[in-house]
Design a protein around this motif. Structure first.
Motif, PDB file in Angstrom:
ATOM      1  N   THR A   1     -25.701   5.030  18.528  1.00  0.00           N
ATOM      2  CA  THR A   1     -24.862   5.585  17.252  1.00  0.00           C
ATOM      3  C   THR A   1     -23.836   6.738  17.311  1.00  0.00           C
ATOM      4  N   VAL A   2     -22.495   6.785  16.923  1.00  0.00           N
ATOM      5  CA  VAL A   2     -21.454   7.593  16.747  1.00  0.00           C
ATOM      6  C   VAL A   2     -21.188   8.593  16.243  1.00  0.00           C
ATOM      7  N   ASP A   3     -21.156   9.627  15.796  1.00  0.00           N
ATOM      8  CA  ASP A   3     -20.626  10.436  14.226  1.00  0.00           C
ATOM      9  C   ASP A   3     -19.154  10.116  13.921  1.00  0.00           C
ATOM     10  N   LEU A   4     -18.591   9.433  12.732  1.00  0.00           N
ATOM     11  CA  LEU A   4     -17.324   9.037  12.403  1.00  0.00           C
ATOM     12  C   LEU A   4     -16.231  10.272  12.097  1.00  0.00           C
ATOM     13  N   LYS A   5     -16.603  11.107  12.221  1.00  0.00           N
ATOM     14  CA  LYS A   5     -16.141  12.098  12.202  1.00  0.00           C
ATOM     15  C   LYS A   5     -15.729  12.829  13.385  1.00  0.00           C
ATOM     16  N   THR A   6     -16.596  13.601  14.406  1.00  0.00           N
ATOM     17  CA  THR A   6     -16.686  13.547  15.483  1.00  0.00           C
ATOM     18  C   THR A   6     -15.813  12.961  16.686  1.00  0.00           C
ATOM     19  N   LEU A   7     -16.921  11.607  16.206  1.00  0.00           N
ATOM     20  CA  LEU A   7     -16.002  10.490  17.467  1.00  0.00           C
ATOM     21  C   LEU A   7     -17.296  11.043  18.734  1.00  0.00           C
ATOM     22  N   LYS A   8     -18.569  11.101  18.566  1.00  0.00           N
ATOM     23  CA  LYS A   8     -19.364  12.234  19.144  1.00  0.00           C
ATOM     24  C   LYS A   8     -20.463  11.359  19.450  1.00  0.00           C
ATOM     25  N   GLU A   9     -21.537  10.675  20.416  1.00  0.00           N
ATOM     26  CA  GLU A   9     -22.626  10.671  20.716  1.00  0.00           C
ATOM     27  C   GLU A   9     -23.730  11.166  20.287  1.00  0.00           C
ATOM     28  N   VAL A  10     -24.074  10.359  18.905  1.00  0.00           N
ATOM     29  CA  VAL A  10     -25.095  11.442  18.005  1.00  0.00           C
ATOM     30  C   VAL A  10     -26.827  10.879  18.359  1.00  0.00           C
ATOM     31  N   ALA A  11     -26.913   9.883  18.522  1.00  0.00           N
ATOM     32  CA  ALA A  11     -28.019   9.235  19.076  1.00  0.00           C
ATOM     33  C   ALA A  11     -28.363   8.259  20.482  1.00  0.00           C
ATOM     34  N   GLU A  12     -29.411   7.274  21.687  1.00  0.00           N
ATOM     35  CA  GLU A  12     -29.522   6.918  22.144  1.00  0.00           C
ATOM     36  C   GLU A  12     -30.685   6.220  21.723  1.00  0.00           C
ATOM     37  N   LEU A  13     -30.427   4.335  21.178  1.00  0.00           N
ATOM     38  CA  LEU A  13     -31.500   4.543  20.624  1.00  0.00           C
ATOM     39  C   LEU A  13     -32.121   2.970  21.411  1.00  0.00           C
ATOM     40  N   LYS A  14     -31.380   2.404  22.587  1.00  0.00           N
ATOM     41  CA  LYS A  14     -31.846   1.698  24.111  1.00  0.00           C
ATOM     42  C   LYS A  14     -30.650   1.851  24.779  1.00  0.00           C
ATOM     43  N   LYS A  15     -31.464   1.980  26.104  1.00  0.00           N
ATOM     44  CA  LYS A  15     -30.378   1.259  26.970  1.00  0.00           C
ATOM     45  C   LYS A  15     -31.635   0.469  28.104  1.00  0.00           C
ATOM     46  N   TRP A  16     -30.322  -0.303  28.661  1.00  0.00           N
ATOM     47  CA  TRP A  16     -31.315  -0.763  29.846  1.00  0.00           C
ATOM     48  C   TRP A  16     -30.664  -1.005  31.249  1.00  0.00           C
ATOM     49  N   GLN A  17     -31.522  -0.842  32.279  1.00  0.00           N
ATOM     50  CA  GLN A  17     -30.865  -1.006  34.070  1.00  0.00           C
ATOM     51  C   GLN A  17     -30.658  -2.755  34.349  1.00  0.00           C
ATOM     52  N   PRO A  18     -29.946  -2.666  34.770  1.00  0.00           N
ATOM     53  CA  PRO A  18     -29.317  -3.769  35.475  1.00  0.00           C
ATOM     54  C   PRO A  18     -31.175  -4.553  36.038  1.00  0.00           C
ATOM     55  N   ASP A  19     -30.914  -5.679  35.375  1.00  0.00           N
ATOM     56  CA  ASP A  19     -31.888  -7.048  35.648  1.00  0.00           C
ATOM     57  C   ASP A  19     -31.562  -7.590  37.398  1.00  0.00           C
ATOM     58  N   ARG A  20     -30.797  -7.498  37.570  1.00  0.00           N
ATOM     59  CA  ARG A  20     -30.459  -7.225  39.573  1.00  0.00           C
ATOM     60  C   ARG A  20     -29.481  -6.480  39.586  1.00  0.00           C
ATOM     61  N   SER A  21     -29.808  -6.117  40.601  1.00  0.00           N
ATOM     62  CA  SER A  21     -28.416  -4.978  41.593  1.00  0.00           C
ATOM     63  C   SER A  21     -27.439  -6.265  42.191  1.00  0.00           C
ATOM     64  N   THR A  22     -25.788  -5.826  42.210  1.00  0.00           N
ATOM     65  CA  THR A  22     -25.319  -6.086  43.143  1.00  0.00           C
ATOM     66  C   THR A  22     -25.284  -6.211  44.397  1.00  0.00           C
ATOM     67  N   ALA A  23     -24.938  -7.240  45.215  1.00  0.00           N
ATOM     68  CA  ALA A  23     -25.132  -7.491  47.010  1.00  0.00           C
ATOM     69  C   ALA A  23     -23.963  -8.144  47.810  1.00  0.00           C
ATOM     70  N   PRO A  24     -23.902  -7.374  48.819  1.00  0.00           N
ATOM     71  CA  PRO A  24     -22.715  -8.096  49.444  1.00  0.00           C
ATOM     72  C   PRO A  24     -23.102  -9.488  50.090  1.00  0.00           C
ATOM     73  N   VAL A  25     -22.310 -10.237  50.746  1.00  0.00           N
ATOM     74  CA  VAL A  25     -23.348 -11.118  50.564  1.00  0.00           C
ATOM     75  C   VAL A  25     -22.759 -11.537  52.678  1.00  0.00           C
ATOM     76  N   GLN A  26     -23.678 -11.284  53.617  1.00  0.00           N
ATOM     77  CA  GLN A  26     -23.568 -11.194  54.752  1.00  0.00           C
ATOM     78  C   GLN A  26     -23.728 -13.056  55.400  1.00  0.00           C
ATOM     79  N   THR A  27     -22.600 -12.347  55.699  1.00  0.00           N
ATOM     80  CA  THR A  27     -22.119 -13.925  56.811  1.00  0.00           C
ATOM     81  C   THR A  27     -21.925 -14.099  58.343  1.00  0.00           C
ATOM     82  N   THR A  28     -22.135 -15.201  58.612  1.00  0.00           N
ATOM     83  CA  THR A  28     -21.702 -14.872  60.301  1.00  0.00           C
ATOM     84  C   THR A  28     -20.551 -15.000  60.674  1.00  0.00           C
ATOM     85  N   LEU A  29     -20.010 -15.107  60.135  1.00  0.00           N
ATOM     86  CA  LEU A  29     -18.302 -15.024  60.908  1.00  0.00           C
ATOM     87  C   LEU A  29     -18.253 -13.182  61.552  1.00  0.00           C
ATOM     88  N   ASP A  30     -17.381 -13.873  61.907  1.00  0.00           N
ATOM     89  CA  ASP A  30     -17.165 -12.388  63.135  1.00  0.00           C
ATOM     90  C   ASP A  30     -15.191 -12.482  63.333  1.00  0.00           C
TER      91      ASP A  30
END
Length: 629
Positions: free
Chosen positions: A302-331
């Protein structure tokens, strides 16, 4: 629902009620009806309908409900009434909310309460912002703070990135710097310039925390050059440059290109991407898009409309999966040698694999040939290079490699004509010499002693027709039913079979190592789909070749380089083994080289009437390898 990027489930709008016979709890059933109607109006976007069931100003309530949808950039709301309690002329209803935040963001679930009271004999929702969420107060709004992970690289076998730095141009905006109505005008102009939907741009601004830079659209160099003047004329837009390793290094068509998401891309993908994101367009970048981009840290605040600052965090999620490089056999070193070997010559391509593993080390091609569509998945006549597959039949037929076998200019086998260009008229070379020099008339005559079914079976041992599990398009080859001497002779001469350069590189690797192995291009991750726990498709099992056949082939293919037509492939270091072959396809002459040095097996296919053109490229490639670590 706005656009195909929203979850398909958002289309199913129905108010679930899990408090049966609630009306029986009250003398006046309209209290339950008021809650039901309010939530149905909110859920379906009929905000005026919902507002009429409250005691607040209908326009203000309707606007607050509409703003909540914008502020959350919500694809849909879904509500479930879970209970109602009455004390005198006051009622309080409990409900569960499920908000689809869309665009690669999770579902937000929370519990809410709706107070009701009687107004002129009718039950009305007692309006306040807390009806939307218990922690939303007057003078506040929702916002969604997202922190996406950066795009991960595609790596070669030594974990060196197969991308080079490229500059992306990003159009950004700080929502707090926009006055009333300016966001709408900005998005309208930006939509006209870029073609990206105006409502999606606006919802991205509306849902973001007010004081952060919000990326709206990302451009590559060419596109930005076309639009930069128009973009600079849009008030409120800030243009910044971001340097990312996105430009593909060689082999560019295998690695693939990355582009900024456009309106067309979002509609085509129908997935989580949005303006400002990057998306793989071709090659491995496309095949592993979800692995490379992952998901985002997401917070509902939630954000205060006058100060434009964050008031409260209602919910937070971590990524359900991480990004990951793709490892190839190329040289990268072998790729550099392959690219250099093709410079200055006729059109063509080269595929190199590690003989002992089947790992693809390099895929190179001149501009006339696509590395994926032609080098991996192309369908070409192999010419007498296919005679490699006939040697097992020769061994079983106990044909002496030193047996004399004439190489006339013309010969007919089973009624099928064969012609040898530049044949040594009046001579009768040995079988080994005919193999080393690719004499089509001599080799085709073996059809009288090799059974067609046996030849097809031998080809299968070398992986022809195998079902590969590569993440990109690839062709393992095909043989037709070989009935009669003519069909068998044509197969030995490579005239009624089709292969790809990759499949022939694996054939060379099979002779070098004694075992055919399926190709491998990516070692991590095991599947292109990060959302499934299912086991990836199992690749074909390796096939050990007959020892006598392997020994004979190694002798024949060594002779191809020492005394045969593949002499141009000779190089420093380990002995080079290989043969050349001429082929004609769609009136175009082609020259093959199939062979190996050490543990590096190659197939070279050049569009040339010079039979030694492929061998010359292979020789330069092997020489180039000597200069690399």
């Amino acid at each position: 629902m706005r656009g195909k990027a929203r979850r398909a489930g958002a289309a199913a709008l129905a108010l679930a009620v899990t408090a049966p016979m609630l009306s029986a709890c009250f003398e006046e059933p309209s209290a339950h009806e008021a809650v039901r109607d309010f939530l149905i109006g909110w859920q379906t976007g009929d905000y005026d309908y919902a507002a009429r069931r409250t005691d607040g100003d209908e326009k203000a309530v309707g606007k607050a409900l509409e703003n909540a949808t914008f502020d959350l950039d919500a694809a849909s709301f879904r509500f479930t009434i879970t209970g109602m309690r009455r004390a005198a002329d006051q009622v309080e209803a409990d409900f569960d909310a499920e908000v689809d935040l869309g665009e690669n963001n999770p579902l937000w679930e929370y519990q809410g309460k709706i107070p009701l009271h009687l107004v002129d004999g009718r039950w009305k929702v007692r309006w306040s912002p807390s009806v939307l969420h218990p922690k939303l107060a007057e003078g506040q709004r929702f916002a969604v703070d997202v922190d996406p992970e950066g795009r991960q690289p595609i790596l070669d076998r030594n974990r060196d990135p197969l991308q080079e730095k490229a500059v992306l141009h990003v159009a950004q905006v700080v929502p707090a710097n926009l006055k009333d109505g300016e966001a709408e005008k900005l998005c309208e102009r930006l939509s006209r310039i870029t073609g990206f939907p105006q409502d999606r741009l606006l919802s991205r601004i509306r849902s973001a925390p007010p004081n952060v830079q919000v990326p709206l659209v990302t451009f590559g160099r060419t596109r930005f050059g076309q639009l930069s003047a128009d973009l600079r004329a849009v008030p409120g837009i800030t243009l910044t440059e971001q340097e990312q390793e996105l430009a593909p290094a060689s082999p560019k068509q295998i690695v693939g290109t990355v582009t900024a998401v456009t309106q067309e891309a979002v509609q085509q993908l129908g997935g989580p991407q949005r303006a400002g994101d990057t998306v793989g367009k071709t090659g491995l970048q496309e095949a592993y898009q979800e692995h490379l981009t992952g998901s985002t840290d997401t917070r509902v605040i939630t954000v205060d409309l006058k100060t434009l600052k964050e008031v409260a965090e209602l919910k937070k999620w971590q990524p359900d999966r991480s990004t990951a490089p793709v490892q190839t056999t190329l040289d990268r070193a072998q790729q550099k040698a392959a690219d250099a070997a093709l410079l200055g010559g006729p059109p063509g391509m080269l595929v190199a694999v590690q003989a002992s593993t089947g790992d693809i080390r390099a895929v190179a091609g001149t501009e006339e040939y696509d590395q994926e569509r032609h080098a991996l998945a192309g369908k070409f006549s192999p010419g007498t290079a296919f005679s490699i597959m006939s040697v097992g039949g020769m061994v079983r037929a106990q044909i002496d490699p030193k047996q004399k076998l004439s190489c006339p200019a013309d010969r007919s086998v089973g009624g099928a004509p064969f012609h040898q260009e530049g044949s040594p008229a009046g001579t009768s070379p040995t079988l080994q010499a005919n193999f080393a020099n690719g004499c089509v008339t001599a080799l085709a005559s073996l059809a009288r002693r090799i059974d067609g079914a046996d030849l097809a079976e031998e080809a299968a041992k070398f992986g022809i027709g195998a079902k590969w599990t590569l993440p990109l398009k690839a062709f393992s080859g095909v043989t037709r039913p070989l009935t009669g001497d003519a069909a068998t002779a044509k197969a030995i001469a490579g005239q009624n079979v089709l292969v790809s350069p990759l499949s022939m590189a694996l054939v060379a690797g099979a002779v070098a190592s004694g075992t055919w192995r399926p190709p491998v291009l990516v070692t991590d991750p095991k599947t292109t789909d990060p959302t499934t726990d299912a086991e990836p498709p199992k690749p074909p099992d390796p096939i050990k070749l007959d020892d006598r056949t392997v020994r004979t082939l190694r002798t024949f293919m060594r002779a191809g380089v020492t005394t045969g037509s593949a002499r141009a492939a000779a190089a420093l270091g380990d002995p080079v083994h290989g043969i050349t072959a001429a082929a004609l396809q769609k009136r175009k002459p082609y020259a093959w080289f199939v062979g190996w040095q050490g543990d590096v097996a190659v197939a070279v296919l050049m569009q040339s009437s010079d039979p030694s053109a492929g061998a010359a490229v292979a020789g330069r490639f092997f020489q180039g390898l000597q200069a690399t670590p």
